[in-house]
Each structure stands twice: as C-alpha cells, then as structure tokens.
Write an enzyme that holds these catalytic residues in place. Structure first.
Site, short mmCIF file in Angstrom:
data_model
loop_
_atom_site.label_atom_id
_atom_site.label_comp_id
_atom_site.label_asym_id
_atom_site.label_seq_id
_atom_site.Cartn_x
_atom_site.Cartn_y
_atom_site.Cartn_z
N SER A 126 8.07 -1.02 -5.87
CA SER A 126 7.52 -0.54 -7.13
C SER A 126 6.87 -1.71 -7.89
O SER A 126 5.99 -2.36 -7.34
CB SER A 126 8.61 0.16 -7.95
OG SER A 126 8.06 0.92 -9.00
N ASP A 181 3.78 10.17 -3.47
CA ASP A 181 4.07 9.07 -4.39
C ASP A 181 2.77 8.65 -5.05
O ASP A 181 1.96 7.92 -4.47
CB ASP A 181 4.71 7.90 -3.66
CG ASP A 181 5.22 6.83 -4.62
OD1 ASP A 181 4.96 6.95 -5.84
OD2 ASP A 181 5.87 5.88 -4.16
N HIS A 194 8.89 8.63 -5.05
CA HIS A 194 8.97 7.19 -5.28
C HIS A 194 10.37 6.64 -5.00
O HIS A 194 10.55 5.42 -4.94
CB HIS A 194 8.56 6.87 -6.72
CG HIS A 194 8.24 5.42 -6.96
ND1 HIS A 194 7.26 4.73 -6.28
CD2 HIS A 194 8.80 4.52 -7.82
CE1 HIS A 194 7.22 3.48 -6.70
NE2 HIS A 194 8.14 3.33 -7.63
#
Length: 221
Positions: A126, A181, A194
């Site tokens: 991320s 995602d 995610h």
C-alpha cells in the site's frame, strides 16, 4: 480522494490480516540497524496504519519466508520511525512523505555501507509501495545494483509508473495488484481487494529467492 473511506478501510488491516505471534517474534524488524550483517538484507515499508516497522501482514510473512528458506542468513529491516505510515501522506504528490522517502534511501545506503557483501531484496504494501518506488528510483547506480528484487503489494503508484519502478530493471520488480483493487488504477479508493495480499506472500518470497538462488551466500562476520 475520500480520506474517511481510506481511514475506515485501512483501520481494519490488523483484524483482516492477522499474523501468528511466533511469526511476529521471528520477524524482528530493525535488524539492519541493530544486528550483525547477513548475506541477505530485506528492506520493507508497511501499509498505512500498520504498527511496528514491518507491519503485521505482508512484511512479516515475506521476512519469515525468507528466513525459513535461508536460515541464519537474512536480516529484516522495516522503514520507520520517520515513515509513520499515516493516512494523510497518501494524498501527497508522491503518495508518501519526503521524510519516508529519505529514510528508505538512507536504509538502502546503510545496507551497502555497513554490509558491503550483503544482497538486498525489498518490498512494500500500500503506501509502502510508494515509499519503495520513490526511494529506489533516486538511489545511485552502485546501490541499485545491490537490490536483487522488489515485491510490491497493492501498488499505489502502479498507474503512474506503468507497473514498474522508474530507473530500475523491470524484470526485478513483481507487482501484485488484485482484481478490483482500485489503488492500482491510480485512485486512493480502498476496498476489500486491497486486503487480500497475504495470499501472495508465498509466491513473492519465491520470486525474491529466485534472484538469490545462484548467489554465493556465506555467513558474514
């Protein structure tokens, strides 16, 4: 960007991605700074809101996978504390803070300076993928040459960087972007997809090991 949505989604990461307590203990997280040199150094940047230096999901999983495959030969180092993994930094132009980028660069440089014979592998999840992208592309060539492979989970700069890290060999980078995602499409909209990347950590570990397999690895002093 909807920071409230991002906050709610990422706040669930610890609950959605538990890691066994024994694995957390194995992972360490500050072993480049505090430990002795190892033949392999793994540098990782965690996702937003994850605690610790490696986080509690993909970082420890890959670290422990490397350690199980190369017992006694791996030092795991998370990016922090200047990289705070705060939510607001996702909205900055480089999708993370200048302090985080500089800290990651310093860790790569430290690995080469402190442990000149170590081979480096790296990763991020991320916001941590932005930390990796923004730091690695700025490194001098002699440091980049020591980085043998990079794995990126939920790459927040995937669209901007066309699925790679600028100024770094594309074949050394493995990007994991789950179907659905949306952060991989250039947004900061976080949905359930995610939080699925623990399932990719075994393959990611093997990807990194593939670049290390033919290296002459000996225990460093």
């Amino acid at each position: 960007m909807n920071l409230r949505l991002l906050t709610l989604a990422l706040a669930a990461v610890a609950a959605a991605s538990p890691v066994d307590i024994q694995e957390r203990q194995l992972s360490g997280g500050n072993e480049l700074r505090d430990g002795s040199c190892k033949p392999i150094t793994f540098i990782f940047a965690r996702a937003s809101t994850e605690p610790g230096l490696l986080g509690i999901s993909t970082g420890p999983a890959v670290c422990n996978g490397l350690k199980m495959a190369k017992a006694g030969q791996v030092a795991c180092q998370g990016v922090g504390p200047k990289y705070t993994a705060d939510l607001a930094s996702n909205a900055l132009p480089e999708n993370t803070s200048p302090a985080a980028i500089q800290e990651a660069q310093d860790l790569f440089q430290q690995a080469v300076t402190k442990c000149p014979d170590t081979q480096i592998v790296a990763g991020g999840y991320s916001q941590g993928t932005a930390v990796m992208d923004d730091s690695i592309k700025r490194l001098p060539d002699n440091v980049k040459e020591k980085i043998k492979g990079v794995v990126l989970f939920g790459y927040t700069r995937n669209a901007q960087e066309h699925g790679q890290i600028a100024n770094f060999p594309k074949d050394k980078v493995k990007v994991y972007c789950a179907v659905g995602d949306m952060v991989c499409d250039g947004t900061l909209i976080v949905g359930p997809a995610h939080f699925t990347y623990l399932g990719n950590t075994g393959e990611a570990t093997q990807f990194l090991l593939g670049y290390l397999r033919f290296l002459q690895l000996t225990q460093l002093p």
